[in-house]
Write a protein that holds these residues in place. Structure first.
Motif, PDB file in Angstrom:
ATOM      1  N   TYR A 145      44.660  37.547  38.020  1.00 52.88           N
ATOM      2  CA  TYR A 145      45.534  36.830  38.957  1.00 52.88           C
ATOM      3  C   TYR A 145      46.737  36.198  38.240  1.00 52.88           C
ATOM      4  N   GLN A 155      39.722  41.745  36.813  1.00 55.16           N
ATOM      5  CA  GLN A 155      40.162  42.615  37.891  1.00 55.16           C
ATOM      6  C   GLN A 155      40.308  44.061  37.412  1.00 55.16           C
ATOM      7  N   PRO A 192      35.224  35.084  40.546  1.00 56.05           N
ATOM      8  CA  PRO A 192      36.456  34.519  41.132  1.00 56.05           C
ATOM      9  C   PRO A 192      36.224  33.110  41.665  1.00 56.05           C
ATOM     10  N   GLU A 195      38.291  31.586  47.532  1.00 55.63           N
ATOM     11  CA  GLU A 195      38.672  32.755  48.323  1.00 55.63           C
ATOM     12  C   GLU A 195      40.190  32.937  48.395  1.00 55.63           C
ATOM     13  N   LEU A 197      44.168  32.963  47.279  1.00 59.14           N
ATOM     14  CA  LEU A 197      44.833  33.420  46.061  1.00 59.14           C
ATOM     15  C   LEU A 197      45.220  32.261  45.158  1.00 59.14           C
ATOM     16  N   GLU A 198      45.648  31.148  45.758  1.00 59.74           N
ATOM     17  CA  GLU A 198      46.067  30.007  44.939  1.00 59.74           C
ATOM     18  C   GLU A 198      44.909  29.403  44.150  1.00 59.74           C
ATOM     19  N   LYS A 200      42.147  31.345  43.289  1.00 54.76           N
ATOM     20  CA  LYS A 200      41.690  32.400  42.386  1.00 54.76           C
ATOM     21  C   LYS A 200      42.482  32.411  41.090  1.00 54.76           C
ATOM     22  N   SER A 201      43.698  31.896  41.111  1.00 52.55           N
ATOM     23  CA  SER A 201      44.503  31.850  39.899  1.00 52.55           C
ATOM     24  C   SER A 201      43.879  30.962  38.828  1.00 52.55           C
ATOM     25  N   ASP A 278      38.203  42.324  42.395  1.00 57.77           N
ATOM     26  CA  ASP A 278      37.550  41.359  41.518  1.00 57.77           C
ATOM     27  C   ASP A 278      36.036  41.600  41.591  1.00 57.77           C
TER      28      ASP A 278
END
Length: 290
Positions: A145, A155, A192, A195, A197-198, A200-201, A278
């Motif tokens: 990510y 990933q 991960p 859930e 994206l912010e 998961k980074s 992932d």
């Protein structure tokens, strides 16, 4: 005699009244019949809707790629019955309640209609957690990510994986895919974080291993004592030891079936099904819960 004649007249009058009410009774009977037909039609529609919903959900469990949504299955790889999204075996609890209401003969038709899907699902569900970790830990890379994970994988990059697996070849047989995957270097995958994206980074910085208990069990089997996961040197030791174990033929055969478009080989384009996956997405694909 007078009374009998009067009684007879009364009966005649009653009969006349009953005949006059007969159309009303007939109308009530017709209404009941119409209502019965409507109810039967409603049940038939409900059955049809349930059948379509079940087929679509089962199809999404076997081939969820391209939907843009991670399929709903059981939490992590613990093989519990109810999932982290409130489903059982990939089916929502509401759908299961709908299925339970179906007539036995409808269930027979449903079973016949999804035989092929269920057979593919049964094959996939035999893959162990350890084999799934072994596959993903070879197919994935440290890219995570927008960051780079240390001593771990995060990933799958399908373009890079295509070069690693195929080289100059255009396709791989089942045996060739097995040998190629087992020949890739292994690093234990990260779980991960969240859930969105912010969140998961943060995965690379938090360094939470996928299936921590499995990681500890593997370290114990390899006589590595009680390693600490956040210690990079300990993680490297476990990675090297686990990397010596080959992924089972049955697990790689499942991967082959999921990737192959024609059932005879895996082509470069087939790897696009794994693009960006992932750990959760890959494990949900390989081990749908039953």
């Amino acid at each position: 005699p007078h009374r009998r004649r009067q009684s007879s007249g009364s009966r005649g009058a009653a009969g006349t009244h009953m005949r006059s009410y007969q159309p009303l009774l007939d109308d009530k009977g017709s209404s009941r019949q119409r209502l019965s037909r409507v109810v039967k039609q409603m049940l038939s529609v409900r059955t049809a809707i349930c059948t379509v919903a079940i087929c679509l959900l089962l199809r999404s469990r076997v081939d969820p790629i391209g939907t843009g949504v991670r399929p709903t299955t059981t939490s992590g790889m613990a093989r519990s019955h109810v999932s982290r999204r409130g489903s059982m075996g990939g089916l929502t609890l509401g759908t299961i309640g709908c299925v339970s209401s179906l007539m036995p003969q409808r269930m027979g038709m449903l079973n016949a209609g999804i035989t092929g899907i269920a057979r593919a699902d049964d094959t996939a569900s035999t893959v162990s957690v350890y084999d799934t970790v072994g596959m993903f830990g070879r197919l994935a890379i440290p890219d995570c990510y927008g960051k780079i994970a240390a001593h771990a994988t995060c990933q799958i990059d399908s373009d890079l994986l295509s070069k690693r697996l195929f080289g100059d070849k255009e396709s791989l047989s089942s045996g060739e895919l097995r040998d190629k995957v087992n020949g890739l270097p292994f690093q234990w995958p990260l779980k991960p974080y969240g859930e969105a994206l912010e969140t998961k980074s943060k995965t690379a910085s938090l360094n939470k291993p996928a299936e921590l208990q499995e990681w500890k069990a593997a370290a114990k089997r390899k006589s590595l004592g009680d390693p600490f996961y956040l210690n990079g040197a300990d993680r490297d030791k476990v990675n090297a030891a686990v990397g010596q174990d080959q992924v089972s033929d049955s697990a790689l055969n499942t991967l082959f079936k999921l990737l192959s478009s024609d059932g005879n080989s895996v082509r470069k384009d087939d790897l696009s099904k794994l693009s960006g996956m992932d750990w959760y997405q890959f494990s949900d694909l390989i081990v749908p819960q039953a």
